[in-house]
Design a protein around this motif. Structure first.
Motif: not given
Length: 377
Positions: A60-64, A152-159, A223-229
């Protein structure tokens, strides 16, 4: 307060368009673990990477936007919600995880950052991980498999990231350990920098799929791609580790004396177990490296005997899929400058390509390096 992911365009504008190599590595927080240090080398790479030298990846550092940093979440304050296409949405506490202790497993798994490449960052490491299969908690929530397409997975840091539902509920990957909610790393509680108190671990997939500080699992029909990266940085959504290898000895640019020399390193694939590592020196005949035996690994790392793969030998043949395989080649080095090329192959029929210049796909070209052999006279 909700986190505000940067758009890909905004990210590129903020970083000056640097999307490859060391610059991006620094921006997204992959710190180096020296499996390929600048000097010295590692003649015998430890099969298990100690926690203190295991690479740290903060996706998430740089992506959030306004990334809050490493999360320090007391067990008493942690919770995990499971919602979406389920019959019984629920919120789990740490006691609910430990209540499933009779189903806990300890596994071997290698994490590799998708930003790792042949430049030598060394963003890869292997550990033993203890946790509970994610599927147990999804089953209890009643996933609607007629509708569900992705988790879909969610981290506490926004990732954020995702997995296709088949990675958890399918049976086509019987030689790959299912995703776990893990709370121990190499026999101790997962450190905060690695996602404590609970992180996701997806064996055989790049590290960005194994979301740290996990707080939510959403079962979705989308079914779409999902995620910070994927959405911010444009990385591949598939996430399986492509077949790759590196040397830890001899190193690129090294100067060594003429005579017997040991070329050694590791190979890894999330598609199938490593079945061949081949070398060519100065473009000559391709020769086979020797894959270290399981007995050799057990002699160097006896604590792995209780790992799930070693207790289920029919299901998990050695070398293990999603776990790095150590190899060596004994070379009679002659004076001069030499170009050495190493290429790994897995049991699923995948081989490292001659080149790969796409930083968004988990670069995995055949590994090449130069060595100068000095005359002993």
């Amino acid at each position: 307060m909700p986190f505000d992911p940067l758009t890909r365009r905004a990210f590129l504008r903020r970083t000056g368009g640097l999307v490859a190599g060391v610059s991006l590595t620094a921006l997204v927080g992959c710190e180096s673990f020296g499996v390929e240090p600048v000097t010295g080398g590692i003649d015998f790479l430890p099969f298990i990477t100690p926690n203190e030298t295991f690479f740290k990846q903060f996706g998430a550092d740089g992506g959030v936007k306004d990334w809050p940093g490493i999360q320090q979440i007391p067990q008493s304050e942690w919770s995990l919600s499971i919602d979406g296409a389920v019959a019984s949405p629920r919120t789990l506490r740490i006691a609910d995880i430990f209540a499933e202790a009779e189903h806990e497993v300890t596994i071997l798994s290698t994490l590799r950052c998708i930003l790792d490449n042949n430049a030598g960052q060394g963003l890869v490491g292997t550990a033993t991980w203890k946790g509970i299969p994610l599927r147990r908690f999804l089953d209890a929530a009643g996933v609607d498999l007629t509708r569900a397409r992705r988790l879909r997975f969610y981290g506490a840091d926004g990732f954020t990231n995702n997995l296709p539902i088949e990675r958890v509920f399918g049976d086509a990957e019987s030689d790959l350990v299912e995703p776990l909610l893990v709370y121990e790393m190499n026999g101790i509680a997962v450190p905060s920098s690695h996602g404590a108190p609970i992180r996701l671990l997806v064996p055989g997939y790049y590290g960005y799929k194994s979301v740290k500080w996990l707080t939510r699992v959403e079962v979705t029909e989308n079914d779409d791609p999902f995620g910070t990266y994927q959405e911010v940085l444009g990385y591949t959504d598939d996430g399986r580790i492509d077949v790759s290898c590196k040397t830890t000895s001899i190193l690129r640019g090294a100067r060594i004396p003429a005579g017997p020399a040991r070329i050694a390193g590791f190979a890894l694939s999330g598609h199938g177990s490593i079945d061949q590592v081949r070398l060519t020196i100065d473009g000559g005949e391709m020769v086979q490296a020797r894959i270290l035996s399981l007995n050799e690994l057990l002699a160097s790392a006896p604590d792995i005997r209780g790992a799930f793969q070693l207790t289920q030998t029919d299901r998990f043949p050695y070398p293990y899929r999603g776990v790095w395989t150590l190899w060596e080649y004994q070379w009679d080095a002659t004076p001069g400058q030499h170009l050495i090329r190493v290429q790994a192959h897995d049991a699923a029929g995948n081989e490292q390509p001659p080149s790969d210049d796409d930083p968004t796909d988990g670069q995995n070209p055949a590994f090449e390096f130069n060595v100068t052999v000095e005359s002993s006279s």
